[in-house]
Design a protein around this motif. Structure first.
Motif, mmCIF file in Angstrom:
data_model
loop_
_atom_site.group_PDB
_atom_site.id
_atom_site.type_symbol
_atom_site.label_atom_id
_atom_site.label_comp_id
_atom_site.label_asym_id
_atom_site.label_seq_id
_atom_site.Cartn_x
_atom_site.Cartn_y
_atom_site.Cartn_z
ATOM 1 N N ILE A 101 0.841 -1.191 0.000
ATOM 2 C CA ILE A 101 0.000 0.000 0.000
ATOM 3 C C ILE A 101 0.877 1.243 0.000
ATOM 4 N N LYS A 102 0.288 2.353 -0.427
ATOM 5 C CA LYS A 102 0.967 3.639 -0.316
ATOM 6 C C LYS A 102 0.499 4.262 1.000
ATOM 7 N N THR A 103 1.443 4.635 1.842
ATOM 8 C CA THR A 103 1.044 5.395 3.018
ATOM 9 C C THR A 103 1.170 6.862 2.662
ATOM 10 N N ILE A 104 0.188 7.661 3.090
ATOM 11 C CA ILE A 104 0.149 9.048 2.639
ATOM 12 C C ILE A 104 0.351 10.018 3.787
ATOM 13 N N ASN A 105 0.718 11.224 3.424
ATOM 14 C CA ASN A 105 0.808 12.329 4.370
ATOM 15 C C ASN A 105 -0.610 12.911 4.501
ATOM 16 N N ALA A 125 5.433 6.755 0.909
ATOM 17 C CA ALA A 125 6.246 5.578 0.617
ATOM 18 C C ALA A 125 5.321 4.409 0.324
ATOM 19 N N GLU A 126 5.904 3.405 -0.282
ATOM 20 C CA GLU A 126 5.168 2.165 -0.483
ATOM 21 C C GLU A 126 5.532 1.219 0.660
ATOM 22 N N VAL A 127 4.512 0.610 1.247
ATOM 23 C CA VAL A 127 4.742 -0.251 2.403
ATOM 24 C C VAL A 127 4.217 -1.648 2.095
ATOM 25 N N ALA A 128 5.097 -2.623 2.283
ATOM 26 C CA ALA A 128 4.679 -4.005 2.071
ATOM 27 C C ALA A 128 3.701 -4.412 3.177
ATOM 28 N N GLU A 129 2.637 -5.069 2.795
ATOM 29 C CA GLU A 129 1.696 -5.563 3.800
ATOM 30 C C GLU A 129 1.847 -7.069 3.963
#
Lengths: 290, 477
Positions: B38-42, B50-54
């Motif tokens: 997923i993309k975590t957003i501000n 950033a892109e975060v592996a789930e």
């Protein structure tokens, strides 16, 4: 002709029959009829919870010293009726006189042990917390509230006292479902409670079936915790599930697993666990300054 | 308009050392998860950070197995004094990277930098430092002479204090000799993953701490995993109840830190200026994303006409905006979902007849924002007086007598915290004794410390975090 006793419920300091009008035969271990005991219903559970809630402010607000004296007074009442309780325990549990007297003596000792804890538990589990800042910060244990207690099915007096005393020593009030097959010592204990300066409603005793009554206690929205010691092992998980709907505090043998061991050995000195199960920690902050 | 204007004083975003991609941390190593990244957003700009592996369910299995191996082979039997040194090392490493962590936290969460810098990160380090000292003194903690660890703990934390909640969970668990699998919240995984990096750099044995980003299904896979011995959850009462239900009959231990609807009681003899600061801190700290927020103001009727204008004047001076600006008082709401929930509950306040007042804040064009809001004329039956809003919305009720204040304060299924403002010591202690809440702040609010037990009464959960009490949740005795 002897005058026989009618065994009734104990709710709010009074001895009513079950509102359902039901009774059930109680027999000795050898099968002789001992009495027709009141068989409590769902409505009796609700009445008992109301009585316990009503008694909570007074009992939890009493000084720890006062609670200790009242519980010690229960021990005195038990000692004074030693022969009666020994006879009832002997009949209920199929014990000889000496063994039954030993049970009563151990029950007295258990009450005395918990009487002494009322004004010490806060000192060993609470205290000042050294926070990093200009604050005074302390933690105290407080009672959880109204507790449903399913008394053990086998140990009709010592087991019963071992589950009730820690709950009230901490300032909780409770609704106790007695052993189904061996309820008479519980009802006689209620009579001793009634003459022990214990305010009405602090302990309410219902004789009857834990399988029938416990689900109502576990689901009741005004019950804060439940001790399911006396539940059948296969019924534990359901009661704990039901308790989750109101985030109840729970005490369960074997952590609630159905495959846990049988009834515990009530003769050994208890740990703090049964008191710890039904207390909350309150932490208070106040700034320092001039 | 303003007499004094503030020039922007933004902290540099580069300090966060953002990476384009973050993995999950299992058995001492980072890797991609089997879930969808997923993309975590501000939340202040809605821009991707950033892109975060789930994690997927199989990753949860791997993590639990790694934690079990680490428990059986290394950590469970390691002398307490050795475990302590690892925890001290982690505390120091968090301090060293404090500025980076603060900026990263504000970017990912939306909270003002002055809060992440002065509260979240220092408290996280302090928590490790505090529990480090317990690791070789467990026999003195009041749980018998030789208390034992439970084994593997599954821990699920919320998005409101991401790193601090990770510290609250991990530090006591490790001090007591357990190993952990931690799942940070889906919208705020970054600081927990940097903590994983720190843990790796501290040479903590592989598998002692495993950190998996993921959503509710990963949380459920973890909390219901048969390979763990203990679950610790901080979050909503609704999810807490579901976890308690799922664990019924399993014999696994559970501690829950759930929602709240705290009363903040202002008696007529309170120091008004201090009380106003306390009210502001109580409900607008961290945008009201605080389970112990003072969301119900109970003000004595005789001073309500004095307190409310003073409160409104004070709120008029709060600055809402860029979380990285050191002048910012009110940051962004953490997510679109949370913003929608706050709006829905605030609208219910209008519908149910309460009067809304909104602080005069400029709302940025992009991002998730909700200005400080006060409802007056609130009845105890209104949803805004009963339900946890988890946002910068204050419901004002009045009372006439101390008894009425206590009764109204306790009239909630929650019991996490409460506030009392008065100059009279006996009244403070009388009130504190009667409030059914786990933390009572008198003439202060929202104070936290690793030595101070935190947790709720009633449907706010059970178990405590912090202090000697916090060890109980991780020990068999």
């Amino acid at each position: 002709m002897t005058v026989r006793k009618t065994y009734k419920l104990y709710i709010g300091g009074a001895f009513p029959r079950s509102e359902s009008g039901r009774v059930y035969p109680v027999t000795s271990s050898s099968g002789d009829l001992l009495a027709q005991a009141a068989q409590a219903s769902r409505k009796d559970v609700r009445d008992a919870v109301v009585a316990a809630r009503g008694a909570f402010a007074g009992w939890s607000g009493a000084t720890a010293y006062n609670r200790g004296q009242v519980i010690y007074r229960i021990a005195e009442m038990l000692e004074g009726r030693r022969d009666q309780f020994a006879a009832e325990v002997a009949a209920a549990e199929g014990l000889g006189t000496a063994a039954a007297e030993g049970i009563v003596d151990a029950s007295v000792d258990r009450l005395v042990w918990y009487a002494g804890w009322t004004d010490k538990y806060a000192q060993i589990t609470g205290g000042a917390n050294p926070v990093s800042g200009p604050y005074i910060n302390y933690s105290v244990p407080e009672p959880s509230g109204v507790i449903g207690v399913l008394a053990p099915q086998q140990s009709s007096l010592l087991g019963l006292i071992s589950v009730v005393a820690p709950v009230i020593a901490m300032g909780n009030t409770c609704v106790v479902v007695s052993s189904f097959a061996r309820p008479l010592p519980a009802i006689s204990l209620a009579e001793a409670l009634g003459t022990s300066d214990l305010p009405g409603g602090v302990v309410n005793v219902l004789s009857g079936s834990a399988a029938e009554l416990a689900p109502w206690l576990a689901a009741h929205r005004d019950v804060n915790g439940i001790d399911i010691t006396g539940a059948a092992p296969e019924g534990r998980a359901n009661l704990l599930r039901s308790a989750s709907d109101t985030v109840k505090r729970t005490y369960s043998p074997a952590g609630g697993r159905a495959d846990g061991p049988g009834e515990e050995d009530w003769a050994t000195e208890p740990a703090l666990r049964r008191m710890a199960a039904f207390v909350e920690t309150k932490t208070v902050w106040h700034p320092l300054g001039i | 308009m303003a007499i004094f204007d503030y020039a922007p004083a933004p902290e540099s975003r580069d300090l966060a050392r953002l990476k384009p991609h973050y993995g999950i941390f299992i058995d001492g190593a980072f890797r991609d998860g089997t879930g969808e990244a997923i993309k975590t957003i501000n939340p202040a700009t809605e821009e991707p950070l950033a892109e975060v592996a789930e994690a997927g369910v199989s990753d949860v299995d791997d993590a639990v197995r790694a934690a079990r191996r680490a428990y059986d082979n290394v950590w469970g039997s390691m002398p307490g004094r050795e475990r302590a040194k690892y925890l001290y090392r982690i505390a120091r490493a968090i301090q060293e990277r404090g500025r980076e962590l603060a900026v990263l936290e504000s970017l990912d969460n939306g909270k003002p930098i002055k809060e992440s810098r002065d509260t979240d990160i220092p408290l996280a380090a302090a928590h490790f430092f505090y529990y480090a000292g317990w690791a070789d003194k467990l026999g003195y903690a009041g749980f018998g002479p030789n208390p034992q660890p439970l084994g593997v703990a599954g821990q699920v934390i919320p998005w409101n204090f991401p790193l601090l909640m990770a510290a609250w969970k991990i530090a006591p668990a490790l001090a007591a000799g357990n190993t952990v699998v931690l799942k940070p919240a889906e919208t705020t995984p970054l600081t927990a993953l940097v903590l994983a990096e720190i843990i790796a750099e501290c040479d903590l044995p592989p598998g002692v701490v495993n950190i998996l980003a993921g959503g509710p299904e990963v949380g459920q896979a973890l909390t219901e995993h048969p390979g763990i011995d203990k679950v610790a959850f901080t979050g909503s009462t609704e999810v807490g109840k579901a976890i308690q239900r799922a664990l019924a009959g399993t014999g696994r231990r559970l501690s829950l830190e759930l929602g709240g609807k705290a009363a903040n009681i202002i008696f007529e003899d309170a120091p008004i200026d201090q009380a106003v600061e306390g009210i502001v801190n109580g409900i607008f700290f961290n945008q009201g994303h605080v389970c112990c927020a003072g969301s119900r103001l109970l003000v004595q009727e005789s001073i309500a006409d004095e307190v409310l204008p003073a409160l409104q004047r004070r709120l008029g001076t709060l600055r809402m905006g860029d979380p990285l600006d050191k002048n910012t008082d009110i940051g962004a709401i953490n997510s679109a979902v949370q913003l929608a929930r706050i709006r829905e509950l605030a609208d219910s306040g209008d519908d149910e007849g309460a009067s809304r007042w909104t602080a005069p804040c400029d709302i940025p064009d992009r991002g998730f924002w909700f200005p400080p809001t006060i409802f007056t004329g609130v009845s105890q039956a209104n949803r805004i007086a009963r339900e946890e809003i988890f946002g910068p919305v204050l419901s004002v009720l009045t009372f006439r007598t101390p008894s009425e204040a206590v009764e109204k304060a306790n009239n909630t299924p929650y019991g996490l915290s409460a506030g009392i403002w008065s100059e009279k010591g006996s009244r403070i202690l009388w009130t504190a004794q009667r409030l059914r809440a786990g933390v009572v702040w008198a003439n202060t609010f929202n104070r936290f410390d690793p030595a101070s037990p935190f947790g709720g009464y009633k449907e706010s959960g059970f178990g405590r975090e912090g202090g000697r009490h916090g060890l109980e949740a991780y020990l068999a005795y």
